[in-house]
Design an enzyme around this catalytic site. Structure first.
Site, PDB file in Angstrom:
ATOM      1  N   ARG A  72       0.883  -1.120   0.281  1.00  0.00           N
ATOM      2  CA  ARG A  72       0.098  -0.094   0.023  1.00  0.00           C
ATOM      3  C   ARG A  72       0.886   1.205   0.117  1.00  0.00           C
ATOM      4  O   ARG A  72       2.049   1.253   0.408  1.00  0.00           O
ATOM      5  CB  ARG A  72      -1.071   0.011   1.283  1.00  0.00           C
ATOM      6  CG  ARG A  72      -1.836  -0.974   1.207  1.00  0.00           C
ATOM      7  CD  ARG A  72      -2.668  -1.012   2.604  1.00  0.00           C
ATOM      8  NE  ARG A  72      -2.116  -1.568   3.532  1.00  0.00           N
ATOM      9  CZ  ARG A  72      -2.369  -1.798   4.819  1.00  0.00           C
ATOM     10  NH1 ARG A  72      -3.836  -1.479   4.939  1.00  0.00           N
ATOM     11  NH2 ARG A  72      -1.725  -2.403   5.821  1.00  0.00           N
ATOM     12  N   LYS A 108       1.917   2.031   7.417  1.00  0.00           N
ATOM     13  CA  LYS A 108       2.110   1.049   8.621  1.00  0.00           C
ATOM     14  C   LYS A 108       3.304   1.838   9.605  1.00  0.00           C
ATOM     15  O   LYS A 108       3.948   2.738   8.950  1.00  0.00           O
ATOM     16  CB  LYS A 108       3.011  -0.106   8.094  1.00  0.00           C
ATOM     17  CG  LYS A 108       1.901  -1.175   7.475  1.00  0.00           C
ATOM     18  CD  LYS A 108       0.722  -1.631   8.485  1.00  0.00           C
ATOM     19  CE  LYS A 108       0.901  -2.757   9.528  1.00  0.00           C
ATOM     20  NZ  LYS A 108      -0.034  -2.987  10.340  1.00  0.00           N
ATOM     21  N   TYR A 121      -0.726   4.207  10.883  1.00  0.00           N
ATOM     22  CA  TYR A 121      -1.076   3.382  11.879  1.00  0.00           C
ATOM     23  C   TYR A 121      -0.050   2.975  12.830  1.00  0.00           C
ATOM     24  O   TYR A 121       1.246   2.721  12.286  1.00  0.00           O
ATOM     25  CB  TYR A 121      -1.528   2.136  11.202  1.00  0.00           C
ATOM     26  CG  TYR A 121      -3.076   2.082  10.582  1.00  0.00           C
ATOM     27  CD1 TYR A 121      -4.048   2.206  11.128  1.00  0.00           C
ATOM     28  CD2 TYR A 121      -3.078   1.793   9.061  1.00  0.00           C
ATOM     29  CE1 TYR A 121      -5.289   2.219  10.727  1.00  0.00           C
ATOM     30  CE2 TYR A 121      -4.199   1.699   8.665  1.00  0.00           C
ATOM     31  CZ  TYR A 121      -5.290   2.123   9.161  1.00  0.00           C
ATOM     32  OH  TYR A 121      -6.713   2.004   8.648  1.00  0.00           O
ATOM     33  N   HIS A 143      -0.550   1.136  16.269  1.00  0.00           N
ATOM     34  CA  HIS A 143      -0.659   0.146  17.120  1.00  0.00           C
ATOM     35  C   HIS A 143       0.330  -0.258  18.234  1.00  0.00           C
ATOM     36  O   HIS A 143       1.020  -1.108  18.359  1.00  0.00           O
ATOM     37  CB  HIS A 143      -0.641  -1.237  16.334  1.00  0.00           C
ATOM     38  CG  HIS A 143      -1.742  -1.111  15.348  1.00  0.00           C
ATOM     39  ND1 HIS A 143      -3.212  -1.189  15.467  1.00  0.00           N
ATOM     40  CD2 HIS A 143      -2.216  -1.053  13.711  1.00  0.00           C
ATOM     41  CE1 HIS A 143      -3.876  -1.098  14.489  1.00  0.00           C
ATOM     42  NE2 HIS A 143      -3.264  -0.975  13.402  1.00  0.00           N
ATOM     43  N   GLU A 150      -5.520   4.571  14.078  1.00  0.00           N
ATOM     44  CA  GLU A 150      -6.032   3.647  14.757  1.00  0.00           C
ATOM     45  C   GLU A 150      -7.218   4.255  15.931  1.00  0.00           C
ATOM     46  O   GLU A 150      -8.030   3.489  16.685  1.00  0.00           O
ATOM     47  CB  GLU A 150      -5.752   2.289  15.049  1.00  0.00           C
ATOM     48  CG  GLU A 150      -4.635   2.299  16.306  1.00  0.00           C
ATOM     49  CD  GLU A 150      -3.366   2.918  15.862  1.00  0.00           C
ATOM     50  OE1 GLU A 150      -2.361   2.794  16.710  1.00  0.00           O
ATOM     51  OE2 GLU A 150      -3.203   3.068  14.688  1.00  0.00           O
ATOM     52  N   ASP A 154      -2.322  -7.287  14.869  1.00  0.00           N
ATOM     53  CA  ASP A 154      -1.546  -6.106  15.374  1.00  0.00           C
ATOM     54  C   ASP A 154      -1.949  -5.417  16.513  1.00  0.00           C
ATOM     55  O   ASP A 154      -1.150  -4.421  16.820  1.00  0.00           O
ATOM     56  CB  ASP A 154      -1.857  -5.003  14.137  1.00  0.00           C
ATOM     57  CG  ASP A 154      -3.325  -4.929  13.448  1.00  0.00           C
ATOM     58  OD1 ASP A 154      -4.034  -5.259  14.512  1.00  0.00           O
ATOM     59  OD2 ASP A 154      -3.500  -4.408  12.572  1.00  0.00           O
TER      60      ASP A 154
END
Length: 370
Positions: A15, A75, A94, A96, A118, A270
């Site tokens: 992506r 990511k 993101y 996480h 997130e 994740d």
């Protein structure tokens, strides 16, 4: 604002954080957009499309980080990127954090501003930047689960939809949120017998109303989980605790009660995973087997369908990126409460309570920086 879009370097992550259309929306508002060479290629976007949209191409990831005031990614940064991040640089991606202590500590050390997709949260509790990827991952969970149920892939050899004269496969879904709902729709469409579990009765009522007849709802507790795993062919973990580690609803000792060749797909991996025996895997090596149970725990499932995922993600993130670029992160977060909740780490301080609690770190209220 000067915006940088580096190429994703996590294993099999195809992506990109910004489409050419997104680059055009930012550049026409007077912002400078720098995209690392070939960053969009995995999603089907050539460098020439970015330059036609007003962006500029930089040759390396180092140059992209060096140039940018705001980095937009998909990511979380991986270890080789930590040293490239500058103090006061805004990272919008993101993260996480709750599932990865080294990353958390590296971002604290960097003194950057970490705004996590997130944890951007609407007043009704929905997570607008997680929803599109949860939709993709929920649908993919059934697609991948069905594939790994095939005997050559290590599964029990069950066709989810069955055929006339043979009963369909049974799918158990833990969590009735976005992932669980999308997984149920896909599994039901294939003709499987589907059970969704959740602890929110209002959510179960809603799902019972909208789902087809081959989807049942069951209240989630340990006894019900233990009963249903004995018959399930495919189990989907779709549990989310906002910004914190997922609880282990399936424990190590439960595997012995499952049918040999059962497939577990832990979409929550994740965020630490809701299946105790799951650990993150990659698209290159997606599964492992414990006690004759196949575990599929790819931490970036939507990365396998990057064209769809990239467009779905940027449809959601771009309005927020524009606000951050137009107003600066402080003013944008003052004016936009959902965006403010995305702030996790600022100038070496943890400002998101779920992350601080997970690792026993000091918590600083975000208002101190606004």
């Amino acid at each position: 604002m000067i915006i940088g879009v580096p190429k994703e370097i996590k294993n099999n992550e195809n992506r990109v954080a910004l489409t050419p259309a997104g680059a055009m929306e930012l550049t026409k508002r007077g912002h400078e957009v720098y995209v690392q060479a070939t960053a969009g290629l995995g999603s089907g976007f050539a460098d020439e499309e970015y330059t036609a949209a007003g962006a500029q191409i930089l040759p390396s990831i180092e140059a992209t980080y060096e140039k940018a005031e705001m980095i937009i990614k998909v990511k979380e940064p991986i270890e080789s990127e930590y040293s490239l991040i500058k103090p006061d640089q805004l990272l919008f991606t993101y993260f996480h954090f709750a599932s990865h202590e080294p990353l958390t500590k590296a971002m604290i050390k960097s003194k950057a501003i970490c705004l996590a997709y997130e944890t951007v949260e609407n007043p009704n509790g929905s997570l607008p930047l997680l929803v599109p990827m949860s939709e993709v991952a929920g649908r993919m969970a059934i697609q991948e689960g069905a594939k790994f149920l095939e005997k050559p892939m290590g599964g029990s050899g069950v066709l989810l939809g069955g055929v006339p004269g043979v009963e369909p496969g049974r799918v158990l879904i833990l969590g009735g949120g976005v992932v669980g709902t999308q997984a149920a729709k896909m599994a039901a469409g294939l003709g499987a017998q589907v059970t969704i579990m959740d602890i929110n009765l209002n959510r179960l009522r809603y799902l019972a109303d909208v789902m087809p007849a081959n989807v049942n709802t069951v209240y989630s507790n340990e006894m019900n989980i233990r009963r249903h795993i004995k018959r399930a062919n495919l189990i989907i973990g779709g549990v989310l605790i906002h910004g914190a580690k997922a609880p282990h609803l399936i424990t190590r000792d439960m595997l012995k009660d499952m049918i040999p060749g059962t497939v577990l797909v832990d979409v929550a991996v994740d965020q630490g995973g809701c299946i105790e025996t799951c650990k993150p895997t990659t698209h290159q090596d997606p599964t492992f087997v414990i006690d004759d149970v196949v575990h599929y725990c790819v931490a970036n499932m939507p990365g396998a369908v990057p064209y769809t995922s990239t467009i779905a993600l940027t449809n959601a993130t771009l309005p927020y990126a524009i606000q951050l670029a137009n107003k600066g992160w402080k003013q944008a977060c003052k004016e936009n409460e959902p965006l403010k909740k995305g702030l996790n780490v600022i100038d070496g301080k943890v400002v998101y309570k779920g992350v601080a609690d997970t690792f026993g770190l000091d918590f600083t209220p975000v208002e101190r920086f606004l």
